[in-house]
Enzyme design. Structure first.
Site, short mmCIF file in Angstrom:
data_model
loop_
_atom_site.label_atom_id
_atom_site.label_comp_id
_atom_site.label_asym_id
_atom_site.label_seq_id
_atom_site.Cartn_x
_atom_site.Cartn_y
_atom_site.Cartn_z
N GLN A 118 -19.71 -3.46 31.25
CA GLN A 118 -18.40 -3.95 30.82
C GLN A 118 -17.73 -4.81 31.88
O GLN A 118 -16.96 -5.72 31.56
CB GLN A 118 -17.50 -2.76 30.46
CG GLN A 118 -16.37 -3.09 29.51
CD GLN A 118 -16.85 -3.23 28.07
OE1 GLN A 118 -17.65 -2.45 27.60
NE2 GLN A 118 -16.34 -4.23 27.37
N GLY A 133 -12.25 1.27 20.65
CA GLY A 133 -13.27 2.02 19.93
C GLY A 133 -14.67 1.62 20.34
O GLY A 133 -14.89 0.66 21.06
N ASP A 134 -15.63 2.40 19.88
CA ASP A 134 -17.06 2.12 20.08
C ASP A 134 -17.78 2.95 19.01
O ASP A 134 -17.16 3.32 18.00
CB ASP A 134 -17.50 2.50 21.50
CG ASP A 134 -18.87 1.96 21.87
OD1 ASP A 134 -18.97 0.75 22.15
OD2 ASP A 134 -19.85 2.73 21.86
N LYS A 160 -19.25 -8.32 31.28
CA LYS A 160 -18.88 -8.79 29.95
C LYS A 160 -17.42 -9.22 29.93
O LYS A 160 -17.08 -10.30 29.43
CB LYS A 160 -19.13 -7.68 28.93
CG LYS A 160 -18.81 -8.06 27.50
CD LYS A 160 -18.86 -6.85 26.57
CE LYS A 160 -20.20 -6.20 26.54
NZ LYS A 160 -20.27 -5.13 25.51
N LYS A 202 -10.77 -1.91 31.04
CA LYS A 202 -10.86 -2.15 29.59
C LYS A 202 -12.26 -1.81 29.13
O LYS A 202 -13.25 -2.27 29.71
CB LYS A 202 -10.56 -3.63 29.28
CG LYS A 202 -10.49 -3.92 27.79
CD LYS A 202 -9.11 -3.62 27.26
CE LYS A 202 -9.06 -3.66 25.74
NZ LYS A 202 -9.61 -2.44 25.10
N THR A 246 -16.82 -8.38 17.05
CA THR A 246 -18.10 -8.34 17.75
C THR A 246 -19.18 -9.03 16.93
O THR A 246 -19.97 -9.81 17.47
CB THR A 246 -18.51 -6.88 18.06
OG1 THR A 246 -17.45 -6.23 18.76
CG2 THR A 246 -19.76 -6.85 18.91
N LYS A 286 -15.44 2.49 30.62
CA LYS A 286 -15.99 3.04 29.38
C LYS A 286 -15.69 4.53 29.35
O LYS A 286 -15.47 5.15 30.40
CB LYS A 286 -17.50 2.83 29.30
CG LYS A 286 -18.03 2.79 27.88
CD LYS A 286 -17.68 1.48 27.17
CE LYS A 286 -18.27 1.44 25.77
NZ LYS A 286 -18.06 0.13 25.15
N ASN A 346 -19.86 -1.69 11.99
CA ASN A 346 -19.01 -2.88 12.03
C ASN A 346 -19.73 -4.10 12.58
O ASN A 346 -19.63 -5.21 12.03
CB ASN A 346 -17.76 -2.62 12.89
CG ASN A 346 -16.59 -2.15 12.06
OD1 ASN A 346 -16.67 -2.05 10.84
ND2 ASN A 346 -15.50 -1.83 12.72
N SER A 394 -10.01 -7.56 21.69
CA SER A 394 -9.17 -6.46 22.20
C SER A 394 -8.16 -7.00 23.21
O SER A 394 -6.99 -6.60 23.21
CB SER A 394 -10.02 -5.38 22.85
OG SER A 394 -10.60 -4.53 21.89
#
Length: 446
Positions: free
Chosen positions: A112, A166-167, A115, A91, A210, A127, A241, A378
């Site tokens: 990630q 997304g990022d 996290k 993820k 976030t 990622k 965002n 997510s």
């Protein structure tokens, strides 16, 4: 650091990954934090857990050809680093930005792992992205690129294998094009991407997640020391965002947000920013932040985004990009009276800046803990897709807040247990690592 095994492992990683400073920075920070854990648990060395966790399970690199509006063939590079799946399917987001290269994606994928572990949800670390720049492109050009990108990526992902999101550079428009192409190729409707639109399987609060989560974490960090957002001046970098919704939640919690920035410069509004205007400029019109002062001439616009840290504040929330906050910026914040810094972007503070904060008693929330709200929501979207149901905004927001409070508590407790009380950088790394390491130990050689 005194542990010779860790010293040697860092040197091995450096030799294997030359020219990737972001990835090496992330590896060094995590391994240094883990030293007291490894001293007490040598089995992590004996079973090869540490040597495995710094090496991605899989790296996918591919060509992305697409046609621009003039009919010319353009070529970009695509990446997906599937770093660790010990506790769940991969993820992590997709980043479309000219700065993207393999080292950036490896750094983000490695971060990630921990996290995602901290969220308490069953998701592994990954990622991906491309050096494609959506800025200045037409909708049709972005669509053609996304469809070409997904044509190759679709071979390597799935609802129980790898679920991108997304990022930077990948918002609602890009997710829609990517999901549409995946659905077309696979002839099925699944929760393979998160950050989807509400009309086709998305989750409420995902856009805000976030930024909201960052403030929930910061609120808990402040509360633990008898403080709060109430009446505090807040400086925020970025204007995407994360920054926008961190500002929204900080205001709801009683703070006064006075800045936003982009890659060209920053605005300072001593009266508190007009958030509705910022949303209009950035989310609707896609304009630069300097346009703010055309509506509010009493506000200031300054060229050079790093100057935002010279603004005096109580709370600083870096929400732009990696290593945006250096040692000089940290000193400026400390001299300006900052009491708390929490990271909304991925690794926005340099190691030297973090040392300044810690040496001066500034509360510091590291990215892998403080900005985990996006991936947490997510994962909540994945859950809703699995049961073919959508929770209300209030239900999802409440779950997000509980997750962020739990992340703070786990990080603080781990830091205290291993003799580093109040060091949330170490605490987050340790708490995130232990869950993944236990799973890896259970599997044998992985």
């Amino acid at each position: 650091m005194k542990n010779q095994y860790l010293i040697d492992l860092i040197e091995t990683v450096k030799k294997r990954n030359p020219g990737e400073p972001e990835f090496l920075q992330a590896i060094q920070e995590v391994l240094e934090s883990l030293e007291p854990v490894i001293d007490q648990h040598p089995e992590f060395i004996e079973k090869g857990v540490l040597a495995s966790i710094v090496e991605p399970e899989r790296i996918i690199k591919f060509r992305v050809p697409w046609l621009d509006d003039n009919g010319n063939v353009q070529i970009n590079r695509g990446f997906r680093v599937q770093f660790n799946s010990a506790i769940g399917p991969y993820k992590g987001g997709l980043r479309f930005h000219p700065s993207v290269y393999e080292g950036i994606i490896k750094f983000l994928g490695f971060e990630q792992i921990f996290k995602n572990s901290l969220t308490g949800l069953p998701i592994g670390g990954a990622k991906g992205g491309s050096d494609f720049d959506p800025k200045g492109k037409s909708d049709l050009e972005v669509m053609r690129f996304c469809q070409s990108f997904m044509t190759e990526l679709s071979k390597h992902i799935g609802a129980d294998t790898d679920i991108p999101a997304g990022d930077i550079g990948v918002g609602a428009r890009e997710i829609g094009y990517l999901f549409g192409q995946y659905k077309r190729i696979q002839n099925g409707f699944s929760g393979v991407l998160t950050g989807k639109g509400l009309s086709y399987g998305g989750s409420l609060v995902r856009k805000e997640a976030t930024g909201y989560g960052l403030c929930y974490f910061t609120e808990e960090m402040l509360k633990d020391k008898g403080k709060s957002f109430e009446g505090k001046t807040v400086v925020i970098s970025g204007s995407g965002n994360v920054a926008i919704y961190a500002a929204e939640k900080a205001m709801q919690l009683g703070g006064k947000v006075v800045t936003f920035s982009d890659s060209n410069g920053y605005i300072y509004d001593k009266n508190g920013v007009d958030l509705d205007l910022v949303k209009q400029l950035k989310e609707v019109e896609r304009k630069r932040i300097k346009e703010y002062v055309t509506v509010h001439p009493e506000a200031e616009y300054h060229e050079g985004c790093s100057g935002v840290w010279n603004v005096k504040c109580d709370i600083a929330l870096p929400c732009a990009t990696q290593n945006e906050l250096d040692i000089e910026s940290a000193k400026a914040l400390v001299s300006g009276g900052v009491i708390a810094v929490a990271e909304g972007a991925n690794m926005p503070s340099t190691p030297e800046a973090i040392e300044i904060f810690q040496a001066n008693g500034v509360l510091f929330g590291p990215a892998k803990a403080a900005n985990a709200g996006g991936v947490a929501t997510s994962a909540l979207e994945m859950s809703q897709n699995s049961i073919r149901y959508q929770w209300t905004f209030e239900e999802t927001d409440a779950r997000l807040r509980d997750i962020m409070i739990d992340i703070y508590k786990k990080s603080a407790e781990a830091a205290k247990k291993y003799g580093m009380e109040d060091n949330l950088v170490a605490g987050a790394n340790i708490a995130g690592f232990l869950k993944v390491a236990d799973a890896m130990m259970a599997y044998g050689v992985v």
